[in-house]
Scaffold this active site. Structure first.
Site, PDB file in Angstrom:
ATOM      1  N   LYS A  54      98.018  43.600  19.730  1.00  0.00           N
ATOM      2  CA  LYS A  54      97.787  43.026  21.069  1.00  0.00           C
ATOM      3  C   LYS A  54      96.944  41.765  20.948  1.00  0.00           C
ATOM      4  O   LYS A  54      97.219  40.755  21.610  1.00  0.00           O
ATOM      5  CB  LYS A  54      97.098  44.055  21.976  1.00  0.00           C
ATOM      6  CG  LYS A  54      98.070  45.120  22.458  1.00  0.00           C
ATOM      7  CD  LYS A  54      97.380  46.329  23.073  1.00  0.00           C
ATOM      8  CE  LYS A  54      98.430  47.402  23.372  1.00  0.00           C
ATOM      9  NZ  LYS A  54      97.873  48.716  23.688  1.00  0.00           N
ATOM     10  N   GLN A  98      92.203  51.204  25.252  1.00  0.00           N
ATOM     11  CA  GLN A  98      93.223  51.851  24.413  1.00  0.00           C
ATOM     12  C   GLN A  98      93.061  53.376  24.458  1.00  0.00           C
ATOM     13  O   GLN A  98      91.972  53.901  24.225  1.00  0.00           O
ATOM     14  CB  GLN A  98      93.094  51.342  22.966  1.00  0.00           C
ATOM     15  CG  GLN A  98      94.156  51.849  22.031  1.00  0.00           C
ATOM     16  CD  GLN A  98      95.556  51.324  22.374  1.00  0.00           C
ATOM     17  OE1 GLN A  98      95.740  50.142  22.641  1.00  0.00           O
ATOM     18  NE2 GLN A  98      96.540  52.207  22.381  1.00  0.00           N
ATOM     19  N   ASP A 121      97.440  47.461  32.546  1.00  0.00           N
ATOM     20  CA  ASP A 121      98.206  48.597  32.018  1.00  0.00           C
ATOM     21  C   ASP A 121      98.902  49.354  33.147  1.00  0.00           C
ATOM     22  O   ASP A 121      99.807  50.153  32.894  1.00  0.00           O
ATOM     23  CB  ASP A 121      97.245  49.580  31.315  1.00  0.00           C
ATOM     24  CG  ASP A 121      97.503  49.654  29.818  1.00  0.00           C
ATOM     25  OD1 ASP A 121      98.546  49.143  29.369  1.00  0.00           O
ATOM     26  OD2 ASP A 121      96.658  50.231  29.112  1.00  0.00           O
TER      27      ASP A 121
END
Ligand code: NDP
Length: 298
Positions: A54, A98, A121
């Site tokens: 990422k 994460q 997200d």
């Protein structure tokens, strides 16, 4: 029939290139670049690889990447304080924590602490609610990437029968919502579904998000159907010590001679997730600076 193999890697690359061009335009308009903050807690090797990828993709697109790597012993209070700090930071347009988090941290508490307007997200309940009620918000990256591949392959999806196998909050449920929005007739299957093969057999679109290697058999697929395989499963290591190969949730070889189109694993859905994350971050930056944008162009 041999299915068309959907090249998610090439599609994602094109998307990332279009985003990089738009980053330059955004910088000219606002004097700053979009910023994505990624928080990693602990040393889970798979998570570390995802975070590294990422970071690389964010930098390659010309955006600012803010990495926060915290020890596995970080307290929930300290993590929430970092989220508060990122929520308040004007240089941060997107925040991603994460998952999975270490067992002593309540994931739900962390996700709901993220400002929904920086939740690139799309996991915050506010964004799940926006998706369910047709409001603008952030859609989870993996299902949105699947939808992009489906529309690129099939064009208008209205009226098609779709089966989503899996009902997780991050893939299955939002995928089903997106397909309903596209006017598909959607069935959501899960571990309690009876006679899954018959359910799959009537679908024009099959999205498999289960996490069971090659569970969906070629003979379950309706001839000509479009198959999107979200699963990422590592087969056991080989006797020589080399890593086992990656396989999806669909028996790719079996489905190839029946389906109209299918995503491979790797190289199908996987690369789309990061590209859509960058797209969501761009959208956040444009909204926050009140700069107009054409999200269909990305
Ligand atoms: P979860 O484990 O959260 O959900 C799995 C779903 O599959 C559950 O709804 C479960 O049903 C269902 N399921 C389990 N067994 C069966 C069965 N025998 N028949 C039918 N349904 C079943 O997984 P995720 O949604 O997080 O991920 C799914 C897969 O996608 C994984 O392989 C993951 O690695 C991959 N993935 C890939 C991403 C990418 O970037 N390409 C991103 C995210 C995930 P129930 O609810 O009843 O338990």
């Amino acid at each position: 029939m041999t299915a068309n193999i959907i090249d998610g890697k090439a599609f994602a690359l094109g998307l990332r290139e279009r985003i990089a061009t738009q980053v330059a335009t955004f910088r000219e308009a606002t004097g700053r670049v979009p910023g994505l903050a990624v928080v990693l807690v602990g040393e889970d090797p798979a998570s570390a690889v995802y975070v590294r990828n990422k970071h690389k993709a964010t930098v390659a697109a010309g955006m600012a990447s803010f990495e926060h790597k915290l020890s596995a012993h970080t307290s929930q209070a300290d993590l929430l304080a970092l989220v508060d700090q990122l929520n308040a930071d004007p240089a941060v347009d997107g925040i991603l924590v994460q998952l999975p988090l270490p067992g002593h941290i309540d994931e739900r508490a962390v996700i709901t602490r993220i400002d929904p307007d920086k939740d690139v997200d799309g996991f915050h309940p506010v964004n799940a609610g926006r998706l369910a009620t047709g409001l603008e918000g952030f859609v989870p990256c993996t299902p949105l990437g699947c939808l992009m591949l489906l529309k690129d392959q099939l064009g208008d999806l209205a009226g098609l029968d779709a089966v989503v196998i899996g009902r997780s909050n991050i893939v299955g449920k939002p995928m089903a919502q997106l397909l309903v929005k596209e006017s598909c007739t959607v069935t959501v299957a899960h571990s309690k579904t009876r006679d899954l093969s018959s359910v799959v057999k009537r679908a024009d679109i099959v999205v498999a998000a289960v996490g069971r290697p090659e569970m969906v058999k070629g003979e379950w697929i309706k001839p000509g159907a479009c198959v999107i395989d979200v699963g990422i499963n590592r087969e056991p290591a080989q006797p020589g010590g080399s890593n086992g190969r990656l396989v999806g949730d669909v028996d790719f070889a079996g489905a190839l001679s029946v389906a109209g189109a299918i995503t491979p694993v790797p190289g199908g859905v996987g690369p789309m997730t990061i590209a859509v994350l960058l797209r969501n971050t761009m959208i956040s930056a444009h909204r926050r600076e009140d700069v107009s944008y054409d999200k269909d162009a990305w």
